[in-house]
Design a protein around this motif. Structure first.
Motif, PDB file in Angstrom:
ATOM      1  N   LEU A  28       0.686  -1.447  -0.201  1.00 27.37           N
ATOM      2  CA  LEU A  28       0.057  -0.405  -0.193  1.00 27.37           C
ATOM      3  C   LEU A  28       1.024   1.274   0.379  1.00 27.37           C
ATOM      4  CD1 LEU A  28      -2.753   1.236   0.220  1.00 27.37           C
ATOM      5  CD2 LEU A  28      -2.851   1.072   2.657  1.00 27.37           C
ATOM      6  N   PHE A 333      -9.360  -6.304   1.949  1.00 31.85           N
ATOM      7  CA  PHE A 333      -8.844  -5.340   1.533  1.00 31.85           C
ATOM      8  C   PHE A 333      -9.961  -4.315   0.810  1.00 31.85           C
ATOM      9  CE2 PHE A 333      -5.764  -8.176  -0.645  1.00 31.85           C
ATOM     10  CZ  PHE A 333      -4.160  -7.213  -0.084  1.00 31.85           C
ATOM     11  N   SER A 334     -11.130  -5.143   1.238  1.00 30.54           N
ATOM     12  CA  SER A 334     -12.504  -4.023   0.752  1.00 30.54           C
ATOM     13  C   SER A 334     -12.115  -3.430   2.735  1.00 30.54           C
ATOM     14  CB  SER A 334     -13.587  -5.350   1.089  1.00 30.54           C
ATOM     15  OG  SER A 334     -15.029  -4.439   0.860  1.00 30.54           O
ATOM     16  N   GLU A 337     -10.264  -0.001   1.830  1.00 35.78           N
ATOM     17  CA  GLU A 337     -11.030   0.652   0.904  1.00 35.78           C
ATOM     18  C   GLU A 337     -10.825   2.212   1.881  1.00 35.78           C
ATOM     19  OE1 GLU A 337     -13.424  -1.049  -2.124  1.00 35.78           O
ATOM     20  OE2 GLU A 337     -11.415  -2.062  -2.282  1.00 35.78           O
ATOM     21  N   SER A 338     -12.392   1.790   2.491  1.00 36.69           N
ATOM     22  CA  SER A 338     -12.502   3.646   3.289  1.00 36.69           C
ATOM     23  C   SER A 338     -12.033   4.011   4.163  1.00 36.69           C
ATOM     24  CB  SER A 338     -13.236   3.223   3.910  1.00 36.69           C
ATOM     25  OG  SER A 338     -13.436   2.230   5.817  1.00 36.69           O
ATOM     26  N   GLY A 341      -8.294   4.198   0.703  1.00 41.03           N
ATOM     27  CA  GLY A 341      -8.853   5.047  -0.506  1.00 41.03           C
ATOM     28  C   GLY A 341      -9.087   3.645  -1.503  1.00 41.03           C
ATOM     29  N   GLU A 342     -10.005   3.712  -2.031  1.00 37.64           N
ATOM     30  CA  GLU A 342     -10.594   2.485  -3.019  1.00 37.64           C
ATOM     31  C   GLU A 342      -9.390   1.685  -4.071  1.00 37.64           C
ATOM     32  OE1 GLU A 342     -13.968   0.859  -5.850  1.00 37.64           O
ATOM     33  OE2 GLU A 342     -13.842   2.501  -4.554  1.00 37.64           O
ATOM     34  N   ARG A 343      -9.173   3.387  -5.240  1.00 37.80           N
ATOM     35  CA  ARG A 343      -7.928   3.128  -5.744  1.00 37.80           C
ATOM     36  C   ARG A 343      -6.721   2.197  -5.431  1.00 37.80           C
ATOM     37  NH1 ARG A 343      -7.465   8.116  -9.701  1.00 37.80           N
ATOM     38  NH2 ARG A 343      -7.321   8.582  -7.379  1.00 37.80           N
ATOM     39  N   VAL A 345      -5.718   1.048  -2.389  1.00 37.33           N
ATOM     40  CA  VAL A 345      -5.875  -0.340  -1.730  1.00 37.33           C
ATOM     41  C   VAL A 345      -6.277  -1.472  -3.160  1.00 37.33           C
ATOM     42  CG1 VAL A 345      -7.638  -1.592  -1.006  1.00 37.33           C
ATOM     43  CG2 VAL A 345      -7.002  -0.177  -0.097  1.00 37.33           C
ATOM     44  N   LYS A 346      -7.028  -0.963  -3.736  1.00 41.52           N
ATOM     45  CA  LYS A 346      -6.993  -2.407  -5.023  1.00 41.52           C
ATOM     46  C   LYS A 346      -5.677  -2.708  -5.982  1.00 41.52           C
ATOM     47  CE  LYS A 346     -11.552  -1.664  -6.539  1.00 41.52           C
ATOM     48  NZ  LYS A 346     -12.536  -2.823  -5.755  1.00 41.52           N
TER      49      LYS A 346
END
Length: 399
Positions: A28, A333-334, A337-338, A341-343, A345-346
């Motif tokens: 990350l 991982f989900s 994200e909050s 940040g979603e991008r 973390v993905k």
């Protein structure tokens, strides 16, 4: 002698989980840090502006970076509309008798009369700000001081200027080089030895921006905390804790841990213990000048103090939830994200899963049958056996 295998199993699983989470957080950090292209753009601009100032101001100059890029804690913008910054000091050696107003205007006059830089330049209370595509540069006019302290940090102290409504110009003092030396010492709390700046670095004209080939645990933790802050204060950035407060408190609270997750836990648990109350004034002292208060705005804007403590509790709660998560990697991982940040973390999830797959398929993950440790090829002295390939990436074997 009877051995409690359940306790051994619990310890092993806890260690494995910490290692797993640390690896995920390292991935990350790579995704939220500045890219090499971002750094190169900022450094090119920094060198170009520094060269123009060096040619135009009738004093011997020392131009050097300060702030997060200099400390190795810079992160990329959270949204495309945000930008990142590079801060530099323009120190005029021998300009001790120049008034605060004239000191500041000497730098501004060069920038505002330059055909390329004039449209980019605006005046701030202490700096001249230059806006570029995707980033900005803050240039801090400064001079040396009319005295030297006996300690090392004092030798690199500078005089800067401060304005209120651009009418009253005041002398202020700072020490970016001393702060950097102190900060790098904090990153090495687990090591034996001493670090200090050398005379060559102090006397250079236009210094280079340092390159950190490998970030320390402390630098990574600060990047994660800054990204968590950015998301927590999205839409209300004016109240967000400033980076120097996060960096200073984190560096003070860091105990030399060599695990990202345990360092995060230690820092978030203890960082508010280094906030002083001096006769009713909240004080976060500059570690190289105890008279400078990084939280000086808290007195004028009490909502910023309240925002810091709100964020600290949120970060503690989010970290506890993250470390206590017991589902597989997709759910883990989900849940991140909050918080980060979603991008990012993905991208980190993709990076992490790919690295695990490559290690398994290349046979670089081995199991020490005596200790139960997962090792890279060549590590350990016990009886080693290869971990079989599989396509499920989870942590459920220790749940």
């Amino acid at each position: 002698e009877w051995v409690n295998m359940k306790e051994i199993s619990d310890i092993y699983c806890k260690k494995r989980r910490i290692e797993e989470i640390d690896n995920i957080l390292s991935c990350l950090v790579e995704e939220i840090g500045l890219t090499e292209a971002m750094k190169e753009k900022a450094v090119r601009s920094y060198k170009a502006v520094g060269s123009v100032l060096d040619d135009s101001i009738p004093f011997e100059l020392s131009i050097y970076p300060q702030g997060s890029l200099n400390l190795g804690t810079a992160i990329r913008p959270y949204t495309e509309s945000d930008d990142y910054d590079i801060d530099l000091v323009c120190k005029m050696n021998g300009a001790i008798d120049i008034s605060p107003k004239e000191l500041k205007k000497m730098v501004g006059n060069v920038l505002l009369s330059h055909g390329v830089y004039a449209p980019k330049t605006t005046e701030g209370k202490r700096c001249w700000k230059m806006d570029y595509d995707g980033y900005h540069m803050d240039i801090l006019p400064a001079s040396d001081t009319d005295y030297e302290k006996s300690d090392y940090y004092g030798k690199s102290e500078i005089r800067i200027t401060h304005t209120e409504d651009f009418l009253k110009y005041e002398n202020r003092f700072s020490n970016p080089k001393g702060y950097k030396a102190w900060f790098l010492l904090q990153t090495r709390k687990n090591e034996i030895g001493h670090f200090s700046l050398n005379e060559k670095e102090i006397r250079a004209s236009v210094e280079t921006v340092p390159e950190y080939n490998k970030l320390s645990i402390l630098q990574k933790v600060i990047q994660l905390l800054k990204r968590h802050r950015d998301i927590a204060f999205e839409g209300s950035e004016d109240c967000a804790p400033i980076s120097v407060i996060i960096s200073t408190l984190a560096a003070r609270a860091y105990g030399g841990e060599q695990s990202i997750s345990t360092a995060l836990l230690t820092i978030l648990t203890n960082m508010d213990q280094f906030i002083e109350n001096r006769e009713g004034i909240y004080w976060i002292a500059n570690p190289v000048d105890s008279n400078e208060n990084f939280a000086d705005k808290w007195q004028l804007f009490p909502e910023r103090k309240a925002a810091f403590y709100w964020w600290l509790e949120k970060a503690r709660t989010d970290l506890a939830a993250f470390l206590a998560h017991r589902s597989g990697l997709p759910e883990l991982f989900s849940s991140m994200e909050s918080k980060f940040g979603e991008r990012a973390v993905k991208r980190a999830a993709t990076h992490y899963s790919a690295s695990k797959r490559r290690s398994r398929e290349s046979g670089n993950l081995l199991l020490d049958k005596n200790s139960g440790e997962v090792l890279a090829v060549g590590e350990g002295t016990g009886s080693l056996g290869k971990i079989p390939k599989h396509t499920f990436f989870g942590i459920t074997e220790c749940d």
